[in-house]
Design an enzyme around this catalytic site. Sequence first.
Site, mmCIF file in Angstrom:
data_model
loop_
_atom_site.group_PDB
_atom_site.id
_atom_site.type_symbol
_atom_site.label_atom_id
_atom_site.label_comp_id
_atom_site.label_asym_id
_atom_site.label_seq_id
_atom_site.Cartn_x
_atom_site.Cartn_y
_atom_site.Cartn_z
ATOM 1 N N GLY A 124 8.283 5.677 1.552
ATOM 2 C CA GLY A 124 7.044 6.180 1.927
ATOM 3 C C GLY A 124 6.184 5.512 3.085
ATOM 4 N N ASN A 126 4.142 3.782 -2.829
ATOM 5 C CA ASN A 126 4.619 3.271 -1.650
ATOM 6 C C ASN A 126 3.657 3.776 -0.525
ATOM 7 O OD1 ASN A 126 6.658 3.357 1.015
ATOM 8 N ND2 ASN A 126 7.008 1.805 -0.625
ATOM 9 N N ARG A 140 4.592 2.917 3.471
ATOM 10 C CA ARG A 140 5.107 1.320 3.767
ATOM 11 C C ARG A 140 6.510 1.094 4.130
ATOM 12 N NH1 ARG A 140 6.532 -3.581 1.603
ATOM 13 N NH2 ARG A 140 5.024 -5.350 2.025
ATOM 14 N N CYS A 141 7.321 1.852 3.510
ATOM 15 C CA CYS A 141 8.813 1.573 3.960
ATOM 16 C C CYS A 141 9.062 1.893 5.446
ATOM 17 C CB CYS A 141 9.805 2.685 3.118
ATOM 18 S SG CYS A 141 10.004 2.314 1.339
ATOM 19 N N MET A 142 8.343 3.048 5.889
ATOM 20 C CA MET A 142 8.489 3.373 7.269
ATOM 21 C C MET A 142 7.892 2.366 8.089
ATOM 22 S SD MET A 142 8.813 7.509 6.859
ATOM 23 C CE MET A 142 7.107 7.741 6.327
#
Length: 406
Positions: free
Chosen positions: A393, A350, A395-397
Site C-alpha cells: 500500500g 498499510n 506506506r510500502c511504496m
Amino acid sequence: MEKHFVGSEIGQLRSVMLHRPNLSLKRLTPSNCQELLFDDVLSVERAGEEHDIFANTLRQQGIEVLLLTDLLTQTLDVADAKAWLLDTQISDYRLGPTFAADIRAWLADMPHRELARHLSGGLTYGEIPASIKNMVVDTHDINDFIMKPLPNHLFTRDTSCWIYNGVSINPMAKPARQRETNNLRAIYRWHPQFADGDFIKYFGDENINYDHATLEGGDVLVIGRGAVLIGMSERTTPQGVEFLAQALFKHRQAERVIAVELPKHRSCMHLDTVMTHIDIDTFSVYPEVVRPDVQCWTLTPDGRGGLKRTQESTLVHALETALGIDQVRLITTGGDAFEAEREQWNDANNVLTLRPGVVVGYERNIWTNEKYDKAGITVLPIPGDELGRGRGGARCMSCPLERDGI
C-alpha cells in the site's frame, strides 16, 4: 546541503522517495512472477496512472516527491558512481570476465537515463549488440536475463529506511531484491543531494555477506520519542534487528527498540502490512498482531556496548511505555471476519501518515476506511486496483526522507 531526518511515523511528512512503475513490471509474466515475489502480473499502464495519482496527492499536500529513477540517473552522472554500479551489477563471476567486460563497456556508453532504466528494469541477451560474441551468449536464449528486473523497487520503503538522523541501507532477505540495495547505496554515496549530507549510515553499506542478518524497511516503524518498533517477519531476522539496534544505540539515536515477532506468512510479510502508526496515540492494526500471546521484547543499551533484552507482557504495553501515554487506541481492520481478511490482504492497514490523523490509503478498503472516518482519521483515497496486486500500500511504496518528530 539537504536535510534528511525522520523523527516519527506521524509528524509532518516533508520529503519522500517513490518509484513509478516501469520496465521491470513490464517484464513480469505468469512464469516468472512468483520468483520475482509478485502474486500476479499487473497492467503496467494502469498501475502507472494510479501511481501518478498517489504522487500528485502527496504534492498537493505540500510534500516533495523525488523519483528513484531520476535520482539514479543523476547519480550516474558521477563517474565513480557509474563505475561502481557497473562493477557490482555486471560481475565477472556471474558472466565471465570477457563477456562482463564487454557488457560493462557497452553500458558505460549508454545515455544515463537508459542505463538507469536497465539497472531497475533488467537486461536480456536479445538487447545487446550482435557484435558482442561469447560462449555465454551462445548458450543462452535471447529472452534470458543478463540482469534480472527489480519490480519490487516499487516498494521504496523496504530497501532503505531513515531513522532519526541516519539511514539503514538494508540487506534484503530474498535474492530477487538484493540488487536493489546497490542502487540505493550509490544514490546515498554519490548523488549531490546526499553526498555531503550530515547523516549516519547505520547498517548495510559494506561489501560483505550479511548472511542471516537481513532487514527490510517495511518492518521498521520510527514511532518517535527515541523509540523504534521493528517486526521480526519472514524478511527481517532477530540478527538484523540486533545489528540495527546496536548501531542506533552507539550513535545515540534511539533509547529503545521494541522487537515483535510476526507470523511467518505471505499476508504478514512486513510489520506495516498489519500495523501502522496514524496519530499520537493511535495505530491501525490487523488483530492478529496484537494478540496477548505475541512475543515482544524491548532492547536497550546495557552500558557495555551490548544489548539488554526485556520480555514485554504485550506489544500494546510496550508501545504505551515507549510513547509515554496511558492508553494506545487501536483501529482494527474493518468489516466481518471475511471482509477484514480481504481488506488486510489489500493493504487496508498499510497507510501512509502525512501528519497526525491524516493518511493516504487505497479507496477500495471501504470497511476499514469507514472505521478510520468514525475515529476522526482523515483518509485521502487513491486507486489501487493494479498497484494493490503487488501486495503493498501507500506506506510500502514510499520512503520518507524528511519528517518531523513528535
